[in-house]
Design a protein around this motif. Structure first.
Motif, PDB file in Angstrom:
ATOM      1  N   ALA A  42       0.803  -1.119   0.095  1.00  0.00           N
ATOM      2  CA  ALA A  42       0.054   0.079  -0.122  1.00  0.00           C
ATOM      3  C   ALA A  42       0.736   1.400  -0.072  1.00  0.00           C
ATOM      4  CB  ALA A  42      -0.952   0.018   1.217  1.00  0.00           C
ATOM      5  N   THR A  43       0.312   2.286  -0.877  1.00  0.00           N
ATOM      6  CA  THR A  43       1.121   3.742  -0.749  1.00  0.00           C
ATOM      7  C   THR A  43       0.261   4.419   0.235  1.00  0.00           C
ATOM      8  OG1 THR A  43      -0.181   4.318  -2.678  1.00  0.00           O
ATOM      9  CG2 THR A  43       1.805   3.214  -3.096  1.00  0.00           C
ATOM     10  N   ARG A  44      -0.772   4.117   0.841  1.00  0.00           N
ATOM     11  CA  ARG A  44      -1.665   5.011   1.631  1.00  0.00           C
ATOM     12  C   ARG A  44      -2.153   3.852   2.702  1.00  0.00           C
ATOM     13  NH1 ARG A  44      -6.966   3.903   1.315  1.00  0.00           N
ATOM     14  NH2 ARG A  44      -7.750   3.207  -0.732  1.00  0.00           N
ATOM     15  N   PRO A  45      -2.437   4.406   3.799  1.00  0.00           N
ATOM     16  CA  PRO A  45      -3.080   3.602   5.040  1.00  0.00           C
ATOM     17  C   PRO A  45      -4.442   2.932   4.466  1.00  0.00           C
ATOM     18  CG  PRO A  45      -2.742   5.554   5.987  1.00  0.00           C
ATOM     19  CD  PRO A  45      -2.587   5.924   4.412  1.00  0.00           C
ATOM     20  N   TRP A  46      -4.812   1.801   4.874  1.00  0.00           N
ATOM     21  CA  TRP A  46      -5.992   0.968   4.446  1.00  0.00           C
ATOM     22  C   TRP A  46      -6.965   1.233   5.605  1.00  0.00           C
ATOM     23  CZ3 TRP A  46      -7.686  -0.971  -0.105  1.00  0.00           C
ATOM     24  CH2 TRP A  46      -6.632  -1.077  -1.127  1.00  0.00           C
ATOM     25  N   CYS A  47      -8.144   1.835   5.305  1.00  0.00           N
ATOM     26  CA  CYS A  47      -9.181   1.814   6.304  1.00  0.00           C
ATOM     27  C   CYS A  47      -9.958   0.499   6.625  1.00  0.00           C
ATOM     28  CB  CYS A  47     -10.478   2.732   5.830  1.00  0.00           C
ATOM     29  SG  CYS A  47     -11.963   2.897   6.607  1.00  0.00           S
ATOM     30  N   CYS A  48     -10.455  -0.023   7.502  1.00  0.00           N
ATOM     31  CA  CYS A  48     -10.883  -1.345   7.846  1.00  0.00           C
ATOM     32  C   CYS A  48     -12.276  -1.463   6.781  1.00  0.00           C
ATOM     33  CB  CYS A  48     -11.403  -1.433   9.295  1.00  0.00           C
ATOM     34  SG  CYS A  48     -12.558  -0.154  10.041  1.00  0.00           S
ATOM     35  N   HIS A  49     -13.031  -0.305   6.631  1.00  0.00           N
ATOM     36  CA  HIS A  49     -14.221  -0.613   5.885  1.00  0.00           C
ATOM     37  C   HIS A  49     -13.618  -0.954   4.400  1.00  0.00           C
ATOM     38  CE1 HIS A  49     -16.557   0.758   9.296  1.00  0.00           C
ATOM     39  NE2 HIS A  49     -16.027   1.965   9.363  1.00  0.00           N
ATOM     40  N   ASP A  50     -12.725  -0.329   4.072  1.00  0.00           N
ATOM     41  CA  ASP A  50     -12.129  -0.522   2.600  1.00  0.00           C
ATOM     42  C   ASP A  50     -11.728  -1.863   2.355  1.00  0.00           C
ATOM     43  OD1 ASP A  50     -12.894   1.950   2.011  1.00  0.00           O
ATOM     44  OD2 ASP A  50     -10.728   2.837   2.008  1.00  0.00           O
ATOM     45  N   LEU A  51     -11.104  -2.431   3.379  1.00  0.00           N
ATOM     46  CA  LEU A  51     -10.478  -3.708   3.333  1.00  0.00           C
ATOM     47  C   LEU A  51     -11.752  -4.801   3.327  1.00  0.00           C
ATOM     48  CD1 LEU A  51      -7.174  -3.637   5.638  1.00  0.00           C
ATOM     49  CD2 LEU A  51      -7.623  -4.178   3.158  1.00  0.00           C
ATOM     50  N   CYS A  52     -12.836  -4.488   4.248  1.00  0.00           N
ATOM     51  CA  CYS A  52     -14.088  -5.343   4.216  1.00  0.00           C
ATOM     52  C   CYS A  52     -14.853  -5.400   2.907  1.00  0.00           C
ATOM     53  CB  CYS A  52     -15.049  -4.714   5.259  1.00  0.00           C
ATOM     54  SG  CYS A  52     -14.272  -5.092   7.152  1.00  0.00           S
ATOM     55  N   LEU A  53     -14.820  -4.295   2.351  1.00  0.00           N
ATOM     56  CA  LEU A  53     -15.473  -4.216   1.054  1.00  0.00           C
ATOM     57  C   LEU A  53     -14.722  -4.903  -0.093  1.00  0.00           C
ATOM     58  CD1 LEU A  53     -17.940  -3.104  -0.535  1.00  0.00           C
ATOM     59  CD2 LEU A  53     -16.671  -0.876  -1.294  1.00  0.00           C
ATOM     60  N   LEU A  54     -13.324  -4.754  -0.026  1.00  0.00           N
ATOM     61  CA  LEU A  54     -12.614  -5.166  -1.031  1.00  0.00           C
ATOM     62  C   LEU A  54     -12.446  -6.922  -0.961  1.00  0.00           C
ATOM     63  CD1 LEU A  54     -10.696  -4.424  -3.294  1.00  0.00           C
ATOM     64  CD2 LEU A  54      -8.809  -4.567  -1.612  1.00  0.00           C
ATOM     65  N   LEU A  55     -12.553  -7.463   0.523  1.00  0.00           N
ATOM     66  CA  LEU A  55     -12.543  -8.886   0.598  1.00  0.00           C
ATOM     67  C   LEU A  55     -13.854  -9.478   0.927  1.00  0.00           C
ATOM     68  CD1 LEU A  55      -9.549  -8.699   3.286  1.00  0.00           C
ATOM     69  CD2 LEU A  55      -9.444  -9.333   0.922  1.00  0.00           C
ATOM     70  N   GLY A  56     -14.738  -8.917   0.640  1.00  0.00           N
ATOM     71  CA  GLY A  56     -16.106  -9.304   0.821  1.00  0.00           C
ATOM     72  C   GLY A  56     -16.557 -10.298  -0.639  1.00  0.00           C
ATOM     73  N   ASN A  57     -17.635 -10.699  -0.517  1.00  0.00           N
ATOM     74  CA  ASN A  57     -18.238 -11.436  -1.708  1.00  0.00           C
ATOM     75  C   ASN A  57     -19.354 -10.518  -2.279  1.00  0.00           C
ATOM     76  OD1 ASN A  57     -20.092 -11.962   0.287  1.00  0.00           O
ATOM     77  ND2 ASN A  57     -20.020 -13.975  -0.214  1.00  0.00           N
ATOM     78  N   GLY A  58     -18.937  -9.804  -3.395  1.00  0.00           N
ATOM     79  CA  GLY A  58     -20.284  -9.240  -4.128  1.00  0.00           C
ATOM     80  C   GLY A  58     -20.675  -8.172  -3.491  1.00  0.00           C
ATOM     81  N   THR A 110     -21.901  -8.127  -0.371  1.00  0.00           N
ATOM     82  CA  THR A 110     -21.906  -8.377   0.982  1.00  0.00           C
ATOM     83  C   THR A 110     -20.412  -8.094   1.557  1.00  0.00           C
ATOM     84  OG1 THR A 110     -23.596  -9.994   0.963  1.00  0.00           O
ATOM     85  CG2 THR A 110     -22.210  -9.918   3.087  1.00  0.00           C
ATOM     86  N   PRO A 111     -20.062  -7.216   2.274  1.00  0.00           N
ATOM     87  CA  PRO A 111     -18.589  -6.932   2.704  1.00  0.00           C
ATOM     88  C   PRO A 111     -18.289  -7.974   3.675  1.00  0.00           C
ATOM     89  CG  PRO A 111     -20.025  -4.848   2.710  1.00  0.00           C
ATOM     90  CD  PRO A 111     -20.862  -5.909   2.370  1.00  0.00           C
ATOM     91  N   LEU A 112     -17.141  -8.134   3.637  1.00  0.00           N
ATOM     92  CA  LEU A 112     -16.689  -9.025   5.030  1.00  0.00           C
ATOM     93  C   LEU A 112     -16.911  -8.238   6.203  1.00  0.00           C
ATOM     94  CD1 LEU A 112     -14.534 -11.566   5.395  1.00  0.00           C
ATOM     95  CD2 LEU A 112     -12.793  -9.863   5.769  1.00  0.00           C
ATOM     96  N   SER A 113     -17.078  -9.096   7.223  1.00  0.00           N
ATOM     97  CA  SER A 113     -17.606  -8.299   8.527  1.00  0.00           C
ATOM     98  C   SER A 113     -16.345  -7.947   9.254  1.00  0.00           C
ATOM     99  CB  SER A 113     -18.208  -9.596   9.428  1.00  0.00           C
ATOM    100  OG  SER A 113     -17.399 -10.597   9.870  1.00  0.00           O
ATOM    101  N   ARG A 114     -16.552  -6.833  10.167  1.00  0.00           N
ATOM    102  CA  ARG A 114     -15.280  -6.195  10.888  1.00  0.00           C
ATOM    103  C   ARG A 114     -14.873  -7.249  11.781  1.00  0.00           C
ATOM    104  NH1 ARG A 114     -15.689  -0.865  12.160  1.00  0.00           N
ATOM    105  NH2 ARG A 114     -14.059  -1.327  13.536  1.00  0.00           N
ATOM    106  N   ARG A 115     -15.716  -8.466  12.330  1.00  0.00           N
ATOM    107  CA  ARG A 115     -15.271  -9.317  13.060  1.00  0.00           C
ATOM    108  C   ARG A 115     -14.141 -10.382  12.375  1.00  0.00           C
ATOM    109  NH1 ARG A 115     -19.377 -12.336  17.149  1.00  0.00           N
ATOM    110  NH2 ARG A 115     -19.179 -10.110  18.077  1.00  0.00           N
ATOM    111  N   ALA A 116     -14.727 -10.642  11.313  1.00  0.00           N
ATOM    112  CA  ALA A 116     -13.979 -11.713  10.367  1.00  0.00           C
ATOM    113  C   ALA A 116     -12.564 -11.094   9.956  1.00  0.00           C
ATOM    114  CB  ALA A 116     -14.620 -11.817   9.166  1.00  0.00           C
ATOM    115  N   LEU A 117     -12.516  -9.508   9.630  1.00  0.00           N
ATOM    116  CA  LEU A 117     -11.191  -8.945   9.291  1.00  0.00           C
ATOM    117  C   LEU A 117     -10.523  -8.816  10.309  1.00  0.00           C
ATOM    118  CD1 LEU A 117      -9.468  -7.140   7.551  1.00  0.00           C
ATOM    119  CD2 LEU A 117     -10.827  -5.183   8.276  1.00  0.00           C
ATOM    120  N   GLN A 118     -10.670  -8.660  11.782  1.00  0.00           N
ATOM    121  CA  GLN A 118     -10.031  -8.608  12.749  1.00  0.00           C
ATOM    122  C   GLN A 118      -9.367 -10.079  13.211  1.00  0.00           C
ATOM    123  OE1 GLN A 118     -12.712  -7.259  15.765  1.00  0.00           O
ATOM    124  NE2 GLN A 118     -12.854  -5.121  15.013  1.00  0.00           N
ATOM    125  N   ALA A 119     -10.303 -11.008  12.842  1.00  0.00           N
ATOM    126  CA  ALA A 119      -9.576 -12.230  13.179  1.00  0.00           C
ATOM    127  C   ALA A 119      -8.748 -12.619  12.121  1.00  0.00           C
ATOM    128  CB  ALA A 119     -10.711 -13.293  12.915  1.00  0.00           C
TER     129      ALA A 119
END
Length: 203
Positions: free
Chosen positions: A135-151, A153-162
């Motif tokens: 990354a050239t910039r910080p990643w927000c948790c909401h952005d990572l959840c959207l990027l790693l979700g399926n279609g 449905t974003p990935l849940s915050r709990r799943a990202l934290q795990a």
């Protein structure tokens, strides 16, 4: 499009970790984001904006989609899905040619160390490591959840934290850590860094 030899080498659904790893590794990667007629367009501009942080993005979309907003979000081109195959093939070939011949573009790519330190079986950790370390910039948790979700449905915050907790444990074995900050219900990840020797010795 097969007859014109421009079919993408890999086709993945949104959120595919294999897709992100392939894009991060490629010296001149190109993502063709296909938006079929009737498909959900949940936060489409934001999705384009996230993808363009580590690859070149061309959007293939129905004509009713606002092309201007996608271009402003970072797409290099927005092509109508009903474009005749011959013309569409020519446009995609031109995009590839521009990509190969363009000067240094400050692209993001995963470091070779990621392949050495993480097991190929741990696809989620490898993808997360690639995104954070490149990354050239910080990643927000909401952005990572959207990027790693399926279609839609974003990935849940709990799943990202795990996932982040497992990655942090793995990184600690190699003297590395994820820098992050938390404020107003939002966690920002500021990349992967070497852990200071004194800090490691103090554990």
């Amino acid at each position: 499009m097969r007859s014109h030899h421009v079919m993408p080498p890999f086709c993945y659904p949104w959120g595919s970790e294999r897709a992100y790893l392939a894009l991060l590794r490629g010296a001149c990667s190109l993502a063709l984001l296909d938006i079929p007629d009737g498909a959900a367009t949940f936060e489409l501009e934001r999705r384009v904006h996230l993808l363009r942080d580590f690859t070149t993005v061309v959007v293939l979309a129905p004509r009713h989609i606002d092309a201007v907003s996608l271009l402003r979000a970072g797409a290099v081109n927005v092509l109508p899905r009903d474009t005749p195959p011959v013309e569409l093939a020519s446009r995609l070939i031109a995009e590839r040619r521009w990509l190969v011949l363009s000067a240094a573009r400050g692209r993001l790519r995963a470091t070779p160390r990621s392949e050495q330190m993480l097991s190929p079986r741990q696809m989620s950790q490898r993808a997360l490591f690639g995104l954070l370390s490149s990354a050239t910039r910080p990643w927000c948790c909401h952005d990572l959840c959207l990027l790693l979700g399926n279609g839609p449905t974003p990935l849940s915050r709990r799943a990202l934290q795990a996932r982040m907790a497992r990655l942090t444990e793995r990184l600690a074995e190699y003297g590395m850590s994820v820098h992050s900050s938390h404020q107003w219900g939002r966690t920002t990840y500021m990349g992967i860094h070497a852990t200071p020797v004194r800090q490691r010795e103090g554990r």
